[in-house]
Design a protein around this motif. Structure first.
Motif: not given
Length: 436
Positions: A59-70
């Protein structure tokens, strides 16, 4: 999947290395008197392990790509060192990384003025809001409380939690479901647990009567790493040609019932684009951010913000907006429609006494029910006053930005959102403890 797994475990490794090094290199300094912070060592299930669930909630966005750069997210383009596709929910990760650089860390909790809990409450809440524990939302915080009261319990009991603080990267309303409500409504009950009444929670939006939480700015996509890069951006903001009087970047306002977003949309679409009373080429610019299309794409809205004199900041599902801070980064003067949107929220970063110096207030009731035109109000402001307000926005910009971890000493001389939040926490905890 292999690359994602590799990145995840590399992140864990770097975190623990940084944590160890940071607490070892803290130096005893007179400037740290009453400013020592101890980072409580929590089992990884309370923070780093939660990152592995970054794509578990459809239901939410995939957060995995936004873990980059701490937690800053991927860069907006290859060569930038200041712009990232940041997700606000990852403020917990961003803050955790930044506090490792705080100069007054101590491994001894008995020497500390404040105890930081590196618990990713907002990320953990996803399983209660959208996941398998939806019907157990009153249990949110039970595991953490059990740990705090059983593992070195003297740290928690010394001041009954008054000296503890954490980051919760969602509005406080999302953690404020009454414990007794049946059937459950939206949110978890973390902040309703009486055992947590004494700790300080830094949230993206606070309630208006609680002493538990304090609102901190939403993270934008701008995370400069050095003073020259920051000053270069300031120069760009100053020389930008403001060809539009006002801008609304957002969604909503499509229903037939009266509300401020509907009034803004109607005014933007029906007003004459040729302005004769000012030098602006357009009265109103509109960036449609419906369905979350702007959330990780600052390129979509930053250029229009740079080209507008005023940025309209109406309340939405909750009173506050990330776009308030995006606009300020662009030097766009915020226009508020209720005090709950900002003035009652960010007192540490934007003191209430300063709002008239950098923003405009137009009561939403005047616009929705009394026929007041936003453009008329804004065009009536003298040009020199507009210039003065924009300069004030530029002057306080560093207070609402989150600089990149590992930033240069020059940029560190300007207190950013994290620095101000830490100062606020220390002052709040000291005043509480002094009253015990």
């Amino acid at each position: 999947m292999a690359s994602k797994s590799t990145f995840f475990f590399l992140t864990i490794f770097l975190f623990f290395i940084n944590l160890t090094v940071s607490q070892q290199i803290s130096t005893v300094d007179s400037e740290c008197t009453n400013r020592w912070i101890h980072i409580r060592t929590l089992p990884s299930r309370f923070n780093l392990d939660l990152l592995s669930t970054c794509n578990h909630y459809p239901i939410t966005d995939d957060l995995c790509p936004y873990l980059a750069n701490h937690g800053l997210g991927p860069k907006t383009h290859t060569h930038t060192r200041s712009w990232y596709r940041t997700d606000p929910l990852l403020l917990e990760l961003i803050f955790h990384r930044r506090i490792l650089e705080y100069p007054c860390l101590t491994p001894d909790p008995n020497l500390a003025t404040a105890i930081f809990l590196p618990y990713y409450a907002g990320i953990d809440s996803l399983r209660y809001l959208y996941g398998p524990d939806l019907n157990s939302s009153s249990d949110h915080g039970s595991d953490l409380l059990h740990f705090l009261t059983n593992d070195s319990p003297e740290i928690w009991s010394r001041r009954s939690g008054h000296d503890h603080f954490l980051i919760m990267a969602r509005p406080a309303w999302d953690f404020s479901q009454p414990l007794t409500v049946d059937p459950p409504i939206w949110g978890t009950s973390f902040l309703e647990r009486r055992e947590f009444f004494n700790l300080t929670a830094l949230t993206l939006e606070s309630r208006f009567w609680s002493w538990q939480e304090q609102a901190v700015p939403y993270p934008t996509s701008f995370h400069p790493h050095s003073l020259p890069f920051f000053e270069s951006w300031i120069r760009r903001v100053r020389r930008s040609r403001r060809s539009s009087l006002m801008l609304f970047a957002g969604g909503g306002g499509t229903s037939s019932s009266p509300n401020i977003r509907r009034s803004i949309r109607l005014e933007c679409t029906t007003t004459n684009s040729n302005v004769t009373k000012s030098e602006n080429a357009k009265i109103c610019d509109f960036v449609d951010c419906s369905n979350g299309i702007c959330e990780h794409d600052p390129i979509r809205f930053m250029k229009p913000m740079l080209q507008s004199s005023f940025c309209l900041q109406p309340p939405g599902d909750t009173p506050t907006r990330k776009a308030t801070f995006d606009g300020m980064i662009a030097g766009c003067i915020p226009v508020f429609f209720e005090d709950q949107t900002a003035k009652m929220q960010y007192q540490w970063h934007l003191p209430e006494s300063e709002y008239s110096e950098f923003s405009v207030m137009i009561p939403k009731e005047d616009v929705v029910f009394r026929g007041v035109k936003i453009a008329d109000v804004l065009m009536s402001i003298p040009k020199e006053e507009v210039v003065r307000m924009r300069e004030k926005v530029i002057e306080i910009m560093h207070r609402v930005m989150y600089r990149r971890h590992g930033a240069s000493l020059g940029l560190m001389s300007k207190k950013d959102a994290v620095d101000i939040a830490i100062d606020g926490v220390l002052n709040k905890i000291k005043s509480r403890v002094d009253d015990l």
